[in-house]
Design a protein around this motif. Structure first.
Motif, PDB file in Angstrom:
ATOM      1  N   LEU A  15       1.008  -0.850  -0.090  1.00 16.46           N
ATOM      2  CA  LEU A  15       0.093  -0.084  -0.058  1.00 16.46           C
ATOM      3  C   LEU A  15       0.818   1.151  -0.135  1.00 16.46           C
ATOM      4  N   PRO A  16       1.241   2.695   0.047  1.00 19.52           N
ATOM      5  CA  PRO A  16       0.918   3.797  -0.707  1.00 19.52           C
ATOM      6  C   PRO A  16       1.880   4.142   0.896  1.00 19.52           C
ATOM      7  N   GLY A  24      -5.945   2.491   7.070  1.00 25.77           N
ATOM      8  CA  GLY A  24      -6.120   1.454   8.478  1.00 25.77           C
ATOM      9  C   GLY A  24      -7.251   2.171   9.251  1.00 25.77           C
ATOM     10  N   ASP A  25      -6.763   3.512   9.346  1.00 21.51           N
ATOM     11  CA  ASP A  25      -8.272   4.114  10.360  1.00 21.51           C
ATOM     12  C   ASP A  25      -9.329   4.239   9.943  1.00 21.51           C
ATOM     13  N   SER A  52      -0.970  -2.609   8.054  1.00 18.09           N
ATOM     14  CA  SER A  52       0.655  -2.885   7.566  1.00 18.09           C
ATOM     15  C   SER A  52       1.082  -2.943   6.494  1.00 18.09           C
ATOM     16  N   PRO A  53       2.290  -3.262   6.055  1.00 14.85           N
ATOM     17  CA  PRO A  53       2.517  -2.155   4.101  1.00 14.85           C
ATOM     18  C   PRO A  53       1.423  -3.526   3.814  1.00 14.85           C
ATOM     19  N   PHE A 175      -8.853  -0.647  -6.954  1.00 19.19           N
ATOM     20  CA  PHE A 175      -9.141  -0.504  -5.423  1.00 19.19           C
ATOM     21  C   PHE A 175      -7.801  -0.189  -5.040  1.00 19.19           C
ATOM     22  N   VAL A 176      -7.184   0.854  -3.972  1.00 20.25           N
ATOM     23  CA  VAL A 176      -6.056   1.109  -4.481  1.00 20.25           C
ATOM     24  C   VAL A 176      -4.598   0.257  -5.078  1.00 20.25           C
ATOM     25  N   ARG A 177      -4.677  -0.738  -4.616  1.00 15.33           N
ATOM     26  CA  ARG A 177      -3.954  -2.027  -5.222  1.00 15.33           C
ATOM     27  C   ARG A 177      -3.938  -3.337  -4.933  1.00 15.33           C
TER      28      ARG A 177
END
Length: 734
Positions: A15-16, A24-25, A52-53, A175-177
């Motif tokens: 993830l970036p 995450g939050d 986490s990453p 999606f983001v990744r």
């Protein structure tokens, strides 16, 4: 029915890092909010975010398997529309009931079950029903889809699902990744939800290289963190991982002794936390000869390009050692240490090369080059901008000179030196933009100008001013260290504000590409915290004059817009000041009372605020504030009245007493005000409470006789003027 704890994890590709914590939050918060809205959790539930990453996860406590059924009353329509003259259901009512799932096989019975109640002026029909509570299977599906939809993803990535790659019509997912795994456990039971082409299970993946097993099986929601740490070699919690990195950094530095410590940078710590799953801090070093380069350059290249933590000695000077946060923990770390040392060496060599090359030319020799650098297509080049800053700075020095009372020979000598330094610093302040070092590291503008100015043999006061003229760069930053720097910084910020507002580049919402909010706060802080006694309107007027030659070339409409936008700039500065004062703990009423007068000398504002706070604590304050509000309302209806009182027209004892009290009190309060003792001035005026109260109790202000009415209004005008020189006390009225 008992509750169980819920665990949801999305396993994805890296993830970036700069937005990992935010993602995450947001994932955990949105998931819990959606479950709460569906009635699947209550106020006792606690949500824990994991990031986490390669994963986003949330642990939610006290989750029901099924939400409670809920009684719902729905308004249908007015009685006149739903029932005919005989009281039977109309087709419109039956259609509405069918849409709601009601049984309409016996219309008469259905109608009799409806409730009637007034809705405004008309009577309406209401339908009571029992809505079945959502099950966890369906509720979590909805909550998960919504949580993913609401994620603050900076840039969406499109990809195809692996299982569809061989088929003629691939399924595309955004999606983001790319996501590769989904875990959803209610207690130890898998919740069969699907999202992003994935079906939930109870297994995930651990560390790429150091996981004990693959896949990592999560037996229950509550064992997630421990299982990932034991079997997956992953510290899933962002906060725990960050704390572990900070602990290791401090421990590694402590072993080196001599007060060595890692540089403090919370943003860097967050970014590194987002890059590793199991941190391992290692000590590395570079050749000491690189320390001849300004430490800001070395620190920046290590932090920005390599994500290293530079080490400082007890005096705050950079050492030739630094810390690396590795994502692997080999038995022999020499290869990792050597690799990082080899990687950083070319970066430091580049910085040394830039520094050596830049010093071959003086800053003065670069001035002409600023004419080739466009600042803004409507505001000209950096060269023209430098000339405007110098013009404004000279006007500020003249203002300071005029404010020196009495004007002594020593003050004249000091002002002549200040004027010379300010002009030199203003013309050279932007020349480091043409250097190779600032071209590579824009964050060093100003800082490098200071180094190069010292190398050129310029006076230290000028070098410091060049270095400091961007200050304050951010909230909480220090101000320029000398008067020369303060004047140039003030001139630079005023030039930016007047120019950008003049051409209509105003901040909107969260968009402020030219950092005008920061520039305004910089102007406010310099004027409030320095010992300059400068008039804000005069400052802005002189800054506007710096653009005179430029705007003469513009069409008339643009010239008119430029002038009109300066009024918006004044409002903008006072709005920024109001926000700053509220952040310092002053109430909205206190801030409003002081800034309503638009004080011109911002250095007086803290003293005025303190005076208003002290006055508000007096027992007389509420009554006097209310009286001031009443007087303001009276005077609004008599705007032509002046503060003149004829003593022979005073008839009532109460108005005579008020006039006498004012004659005794007002001069003393005015003298205290002139001396800058605002608190004493307001407290002196507080004794007017009783005569003011008696005046309003016993005197008719708007008397029928014109001369009496005008005299009483003049008395109130005199009172209003006397009491509102520090602040508009009427703003303190409840």
């Amino acid at each position: 029915m008992t509750t169980q704890n819920l665990l949801v994890e999305l396993f994805v590709e890296e993830l970036p890092p700069k937005v990992l914590k935010k993602l995450g939050d947001a994932f955990a918060t949105q998931l819990a909010d959606q479950l709460r809205a569906l009635g699947l959790i209550n106020g006792d539930s606690v949500t824990t975010a994991y990031a986490s990453p390669r994963r986003l996860a949330a642990h939610v406590s006290h989750v029901w398997l099924k939400a409670a059924d809920k009684a719902v009353q729905q308004k249908l329509m007015p009685v006149s529309v739903g029932l005919d003259a005989s009281g039977n259901a109309t087709p419109a009512l039956l259609k509405k009931l069918q849409a709601l799932g009601a049984d309409t096989s016996n219309p008469a019975a259905t109608v009799s079950a409806l409730k009637r109640a007034l809705d405004g002026k008309a009577e309406a029909l209401f339908y009571d029903s029992l809505v079945t509570g959502a099950t966890l299977d369906t509720g979590l599906q909805k909550a998960l889809e919504e949580a993913i939809r609401l994620l603050p993803i900076p840039k969406v990535m499109g990809y195809q699902l692996e299982r569809d790659c061989a088929l003629p019509g691939w399924t595309s997912v955004n999606f983001v990744r790319p996501a590769h795994g989904l875990v959803a456990l209610h207690g130890s039971t898998v919740v069969p939800v699907k999202v992003l082409g994935l079906t939930a299970g109870n297994s995930s993946q651990g560390h790429r290289f150091e996981a004990a097993v693959s896949p990592v099986v999560i037996e229950a929601a509550d064992s997630y963190s421990a299982t990932m740490a034991r079997d997956g070699a992953v510290i899933a919690s962002f906060a725990e991982r960050k704390a572990e990195i900070a602990r290791q950094l401090a421990a590694a530095a402590a072993k080196l002794g001599n007060g060595v410590h890692p540089i403090e940078d919370d943003a860097l710590l967050d970014e590194v936390t987002a890059l590793v799953e199991r941190p391992n801090v290692l000590v590395c070093q570079f050749e000491p000869e690189f320390l001849d380069v300004p430490q800001e350059c070395l620190i920046l290249t290590m932090k920005a390009n390599q994500k290293y933590f530079p080490l400082l000695d007890a005096a705050g000077k950079l050492t030739h050692q630094f810390l690396v946060v590795s994502n692997i923990s080999p038995a022999d770390a020499s290869a990792v240490v050597g690799g990082n040392e080899r990687v950083v060496r070319p970066r430091l060599a580049d910085a040394k090369f830039f520094f050596d090359q830049d010093r071959k030319k003086t800053l003065a020799s670069r001035v002409d080059g600023l004419a080739k650098v466009v600042y803004h297509n409507k505001l000209g080049t950096q060269g023209e901008r430098a000339q405007r800053v110098a013009f404004i700075a000279a006007a500020i020095v003249r203002q300071i000179r005029e404010a020196i009372v009495p004007y002594t020979a020593l003050a004249k000598d000091e002002m002549d030196v200040l004027s010379s330094k300010v002009q030199q610093a203003a013309l050279l302040a932007k020349t480091d933009l043409l250097t190779d070092m600032v071209g590579e590291f824009p964050e060093l503008q100003g800082i490098m100008g200071g180094y190069y100015a010292r190398h050129d043999g310029l006076r230290d006061g000028v070098a410091i001013a060049i270095e400091d003229h961007y200050k304050p760069r951010f909230a909480g930053d220090t101000l320029p260290r000398n008067h020369t720097g303060s004047v140039v910084a003030l001139a630079d910020k005023l030039e930016t504000l007047v120019g950008m507002f003049g051409i209509g580049n105003l901040p909107t919402g969260d968009k402020d590409p030219f950092a005008l909010r920061r520039h305004a706060l910089g102007v406010i802080r310099i004027l409030m915290e320095s010992d300059f006694s400068l008039n804000l309107d005069t400052l802005l007027a002189n800054a506007t004059k710096a653009f005179a030659e430029l705007i003469e070339l513009w069409p008339e409409k643009e010239q008119a817009d430029f002038a009109a936008n300066q009024a918006k700039l004044v409002d903008f500065i006072y709005d920024r000041m109001a926000g700053s004062l509220r952040e310092q703990g002053y109430s909205a009423q206190e801030v409003d009372a002081v800034l309503a007068l638009r004080p011109q000398r911002l250095g007086d504002v803290p003293h005025r605020m303190a005076a208003v706070r002290a006055f508000a604590a007096l027992p007389e304050a509420p009554a006097l504030a209310a009286a001031n509000k009443r007087i303001s309302n009276i005077l609004k209806k008599a705007p032509e009245v002046d503060a003149h009182v004829s003593e022979i027209l005073l008839q009532e004892p109460a108005e005579k007493a008020l006039y006498a009290a004012m004659q005794a009190v007002a001069p003393k309060a005015q003298a205290q005000l002139a001396a800058g003792d605002y608190t004493a001035s307001l407290q002196t005026l507080a004794v007017l409470r009783e005569p003011v109260d008696a005046f309003f109790d016993g005197v008719m202000v708007n008397a029928e006789q014109l001369d009496l009415r005008l005299n009483r209004q003049g008395l109130l005008k005199s009172l209003h003027d006397a009491m509102n020189r520090v602040a508009d006390l009427s703003r303190l009225a409840a």
